[in-house]
Every structure is written in structure tokens, then in C-alpha cells.
Design a protein around this motif. Structure first.
Motif, PDB file in Angstrom:
ATOM      1  N   GLU A   1      49.125  40.231  -7.208  1.00 24.08           N
ATOM      2  CA  GLU A   1      48.263  40.271  -5.975  1.00 24.08           C
ATOM      3  C   GLU A   1      47.771  41.907  -5.922  1.00 24.08           C
ATOM      4  O   GLU A   1      48.659  42.814  -5.899  1.00 24.08           O
ATOM      5  N   VAL A   2      46.524  42.182  -6.027  1.00 21.73           N
ATOM      6  CA  VAL A   2      46.001  43.532  -6.114  1.00 21.73           C
ATOM      7  C   VAL A   2      45.826  44.043  -4.735  1.00 21.73           C
ATOM      8  O   VAL A   2      45.092  43.324  -3.835  1.00 21.73           O
ATOM      9  N   PRO A   3      46.658  45.002  -4.214  1.00 24.66           N
ATOM     10  CA  PRO A   3      46.227  45.535  -2.901  1.00 24.66           C
ATOM     11  C   PRO A   3      44.918  46.138  -2.885  1.00 24.66           C
ATOM     12  O   PRO A   3      44.127  46.538  -3.867  1.00 24.66           O
ATOM     13  N   ARG A   4      44.355  46.371  -1.643  1.00 20.16           N
ATOM     14  CA  ARG A   4      43.113  46.790  -1.182  1.00 20.16           C
ATOM     15  C   ARG A   4      43.086  48.026  -0.189  1.00 20.16           C
ATOM     16  O   ARG A   4      42.756  47.781   0.997  1.00 20.16           O
ATOM     17  N   PRO A   5      43.730  49.177  -0.731  1.00 20.93           N
ATOM     18  CA  PRO A   5      43.769  50.106   0.432  1.00 20.93           C
ATOM     19  C   PRO A   5      42.242  50.631   0.711  1.00 20.93           C
ATOM     20  O   PRO A   5      41.360  50.449  -0.321  1.00 20.93           O
ATOM     21  N   SER A   6      42.192  51.355   1.605  1.00 25.22           N
ATOM     22  CA  SER A   6      40.823  52.136   1.869  1.00 25.22           C
ATOM     23  C   SER A   6      41.281  53.645   2.463  1.00 25.22           C
ATOM     24  O   SER A   6      42.365  54.059   2.591  1.00 25.22           O
ATOM     25  N   GLY A   7      40.094  54.322   2.522  1.00 23.37           N
ATOM     26  CA  GLY A   7      40.245  55.731   2.830  1.00 23.37           C
ATOM     27  C   GLY A   7      41.136  56.540   2.128  1.00 23.37           C
ATOM     28  O   GLY A   7      41.124  56.581   0.855  1.00 23.37           O
ATOM     29  N   ARG A   8      41.949  57.549   2.766  1.00 17.90           N
ATOM     30  CA  ARG A   8      42.642  58.413   1.992  1.00 17.90           C
ATOM     31  C   ARG A   8      43.822  57.717   1.222  1.00 17.90           C
ATOM     32  O   ARG A   8      44.257  58.374  -0.051  1.00 17.90           O
ATOM     33  N   ALA A   9      44.283  56.504   1.798  1.00 14.16           N
ATOM     34  CA  ALA A   9      45.264  55.959   0.988  1.00 14.16           C
ATOM     35  C   ALA A   9      44.749  55.312  -0.290  1.00 14.16           C
ATOM     36  O   ALA A   9      45.471  55.473  -1.352  1.00 14.16           O
ATOM     37  N   ALA A  10      43.375  54.953  -0.813  1.00  4.02           N
ATOM     38  CA  ALA A  10      43.043  54.561  -1.669  1.00  4.02           C
ATOM     39  C   ALA A  10      42.795  55.826  -2.585  1.00  4.02           C
ATOM     40  O   ALA A  10      43.104  55.859  -3.929  1.00  4.02           O
ATOM     41  N   ASP A  11      42.505  56.893  -2.039  1.00  4.70           N
ATOM     42  CA  ASP A  11      42.383  58.469  -2.967  1.00  4.70           C
ATOM     43  C   ASP A  11      43.734  58.579  -3.560  1.00  4.70           C
ATOM     44  O   ASP A  11      43.865  58.893  -4.731  1.00  4.70           O
ATOM     45  N   HIS A  12      44.934  58.402  -2.508  1.00  5.54           N
ATOM     46  CA  HIS A  12      46.050  58.884  -3.119  1.00  5.54           C
ATOM     47  C   HIS A  12      46.597  58.109  -4.087  1.00  5.54           C
ATOM     48  O   HIS A  12      47.487  58.375  -5.251  1.00  5.54           O
ATOM     49  N   CYS A  13      46.017  56.399  -3.871  1.00  6.83           N
ATOM     50  CA  CYS A  13      46.620  55.525  -5.258  1.00  6.83           C
ATOM     51  C   CYS A  13      45.804  55.919  -6.405  1.00  6.83           C
ATOM     52  O   CYS A  13      46.559  55.709  -7.395  1.00  6.83           O
ATOM     53  N   ARG A  14      44.712  56.370  -6.372  1.00  7.03           N
ATOM     54  CA  ARG A  14      43.959  56.496  -7.592  1.00  7.03           C
ATOM     55  C   ARG A  14      44.787  57.614  -8.140  1.00  7.03           C
ATOM     56  O   ARG A  14      44.712  57.912  -9.475  1.00  7.03           O
ATOM     57  N   ALA A  15      44.756  58.837  -7.549  1.00  5.42           N
ATOM     58  CA  ALA A  15      45.592  60.035  -8.102  1.00  5.42           C
ATOM     59  C   ALA A  15      46.934  59.547  -8.700  1.00  5.42           C
ATOM     60  O   ALA A  15      47.216  59.916  -9.669  1.00  5.42           O
TER      61      ALA A  15
ATOM     62  N   ALA B   1      62.791  56.915 -11.114  1.00  8.41           N
ATOM     63  CA  ALA B   1      62.136  57.520 -12.327  1.00  8.41           C
ATOM     64  C   ALA B   1      60.581  57.932 -11.681  1.00  8.41           C
ATOM     65  O   ALA B   1      59.906  58.712 -12.247  1.00  8.41           O
ATOM     66  N   LEU B   2      60.044  57.167 -10.789  1.00  9.82           N
ATOM     67  CA  LEU B   2      58.676  57.251 -10.339  1.00  9.82           C
ATOM     68  C   LEU B   2      58.763  57.997  -9.196  1.00  9.82           C
ATOM     69  O   LEU B   2      57.406  58.648  -8.672  1.00  9.82           O
ATOM     70  N   SER B   3      60.011  58.638  -8.691  1.00  6.04           N
ATOM     71  CA  SER B   3      59.961  59.200  -7.388  1.00  6.04           C
ATOM     72  C   SER B   3      59.030  60.657  -7.373  1.00  6.04           C
ATOM     73  O   SER B   3      58.296  61.040  -6.578  1.00  6.04           O
ATOM     74  N   ASP B   4      59.170  61.366  -8.518  1.00  8.97           N
ATOM     75  CA  ASP B   4      58.430  62.617  -8.569  1.00  8.97           C
ATOM     76  C   ASP B   4      57.021  62.532  -8.485  1.00  8.97           C
ATOM     77  O   ASP B   4      56.198  63.273  -7.942  1.00  8.97           O
ATOM     78  N   LEU B   5      56.352  61.382  -9.238  1.00  9.05           N
ATOM     79  CA  LEU B   5      55.109  61.083  -9.366  1.00  9.05           C
ATOM     80  C   LEU B   5      54.701  60.614  -7.939  1.00  9.05           C
ATOM     81  O   LEU B   5      53.268  61.143  -7.558  1.00  9.05           O
ATOM     82  N   VAL B   6      55.385  59.942  -7.271  1.00  6.55           N
ATOM     83  CA  VAL B   6      55.076  59.329  -5.892  1.00  6.55           C
ATOM     84  C   VAL B   6      54.729  60.841  -4.906  1.00  6.55           C
ATOM     85  O   VAL B   6      54.035  60.746  -4.166  1.00  6.55           O
ATOM     86  N   LYS B   7      55.935  61.591  -4.839  1.00 14.38           N
ATOM     87  CA  LYS B   7      55.901  62.619  -4.159  1.00 14.38           C
ATOM     88  C   LYS B   7      54.817  63.712  -4.388  1.00 14.38           C
ATOM     89  O   LYS B   7      54.153  64.101  -3.465  1.00 14.38           O
ATOM     90  N   ALA B   8      54.298  63.703  -5.834  1.00 19.91           N
ATOM     91  CA  ALA B   8      53.182  64.625  -6.149  1.00 19.91           C
ATOM     92  C   ALA B   8      51.819  64.103  -5.840  1.00 19.91           C
ATOM     93  O   ALA B   8      50.889  64.797  -5.426  1.00 19.91           O
ATOM     94  N   ASN B   9      51.832  62.916  -5.612  1.00 20.48           N
ATOM     95  CA  ASN B   9      50.566  62.221  -5.219  1.00 20.48           C
ATOM     96  C   ASN B   9      50.430  61.521  -3.808  1.00 20.48           C
ATOM     97  O   ASN B   9      49.216  61.202  -3.454  1.00 20.48           O
ATOM     98  N   ILE B  10      51.559  60.974  -3.196  1.00 18.81           N
ATOM     99  CA  ILE B  10      51.444  60.440  -1.967  1.00 18.81           C
ATOM    100  C   ILE B  10      52.088  61.252  -1.122  1.00 18.81           C
ATOM    101  O   ILE B  10      53.512  61.262  -1.047  1.00 18.81           O
ATOM    102  N   PRO B  11      51.355  61.787  -0.316  1.00 19.07           N
ATOM    103  CA  PRO B  11      52.023  62.804   0.841  1.00 19.07           C
ATOM    104  C   PRO B  11      52.802  62.135   1.734  1.00 19.07           C
ATOM    105  O   PRO B  11      52.581  60.889   2.223  1.00 19.07           O
ATOM    106  N   GLY B  12      53.781  62.796   2.145  1.00 18.72           N
ATOM    107  CA  GLY B  12      54.862  62.180   3.188  1.00 18.72           C
ATOM    108  C   GLY B  12      54.400  62.639   4.573  1.00 18.72           C
ATOM    109  O   GLY B  12      53.588  63.298   5.058  1.00 18.72           O
TER     110      GLY B  12
END
Length: 172
Positions: A46-60, A161-172
């Protein structure tokens, strides 16, 4: 002089209409089997459908994801989406970015094991098939990593293994 075509005795015992259809039916069955073997046996993701800033972060995040994860080559599901990535074949590791907040975070599973790696907290859930589901918490977008049984030596390794990439692209 052309050789005479010999029809096997099994076919000559059959009535003419059946004999005429035997070869085309056999060929059609072979084609169906061949085409069926080309299709993916993977379950639909199932493909998520984020919007706004969440979508921008996910694309990054999608742009930063590796082509190989823990020895598994990347094989994204079709159709391609910047919100879904997968590694390996069967079983395969699947990352989905921009999912809705899991309802389980408010239920009885809210206190399940939630390790933190490099300032990224992963809520974990053991799945009925023996695999695990990890979801980031307290981030601008929810990232889910599903690790089927047998896909990794330690089920938490892909999320870690993906934590660094998540941290760099999805702000906390």
C-alpha cells in the motif's frame, strides 16, 4: 521428398475435433504458465499518500536511500513511488514513508519495545508471521520498515541501518 508427418497413436485414438484442438490448447496452456511465472508473487504494498511538508521530507528520504541494504539489492515495487522502497526479493524489506500514525501507538502496544538509534526512536511490533514492523515516532513524517521473518539476521538491523538517513531527512 518430404517426410511424412507422423501423428502419435494417442492422438489418432481421439475424435478429429479433439485432435485438431490438442496442439493449440497445449500451446495456450504453455503461454499462460510462462506469463504466470513472470508475475511477481510479492504481496501488494500500500502506497502512502503524505501531503505538505511530510511529502517533501519523504521525497528527500527517497533520494537518499541506498541501492543496497544489508546485502539486499533494491527492488522497488511497481508502480514506482517516492514513498515506498524495498530491498531483497522474498522475503523483502519494505520502507514506507508518510504513513498515517499507527492506531496501535495509542493501544495496548503503545508500550512495546521502542529502541532509539542516533536520536531516531523506532516503535516496534512483532507480526503474526514472525517478522517485525518498525515505525519512527516523534518525526515530521512517520516512516515504517517491515522486516519479514528471515529477511535479516537481527530484525532490528534494517531500521537501525536507516536511522542516519531518517534523521538527516525527516526532522524530529
Amino acid at each position: 521428398m518430404p517426410k511424412e508427418l507422423r501423428i502419435p497413436k494417442v492422438l489418432t485414438a481421439l475424435p478429429a475435433p479433439v485432435r485438431w484442438l490438442a496442439v493449440p490448447v497445449a500451446l495456450a496452456c504453455a503461454v499462460v504458465l510462462l506469463i504466470g511465472s513472470w508475475s511477481s508473487a510479492d504481496p501488494k504494498v500500500e502506497v502512502p499518500r503524505p501531503s505538505g511538508r511530510a511529502a517533501d521530507h519523504c521525497r528527500a528520504l527517497a533520494a537518499a536511500l541506498p541501492h543496497e541494504l544489508l546485502g539486499h539489492a533494491r527492488h522497488d515495487p511497481s508502480p514506482a513511488s517516492p514513498y515506498v522502497a524495498a530491498w531483497g526479493d522474498s522475503p523483502r524489506l519494505v520502507l514506507r514513508c508518510g504513513i498515517d500514525r499507527p492506531e496501535e501507538l495509542d493501544g495496548e502496544h503503545a508500550t512495546d519495545w521502542s529502541p532509539t538509534v542516533d536520536d531516531v526512536t523506532w516503535w516496534s511490533q512483532k507480526l503474526s508471521d514472525g517478522g517485525y514492523r518498525f515505525v519512527t515516532t516523534m518525526r515530521a513524517a512517520y516512516v515504517e520498515v517491515t522486516v519479514p521473518a528471515g529477511a535479516a539476521q537481527n530484525p532490528f538491523d534494517p531500521a537501525a541501518a536507516l536511522s542516519d538517513l531518517v534523521k538527516a531527512n525527516i526532522p524530529g
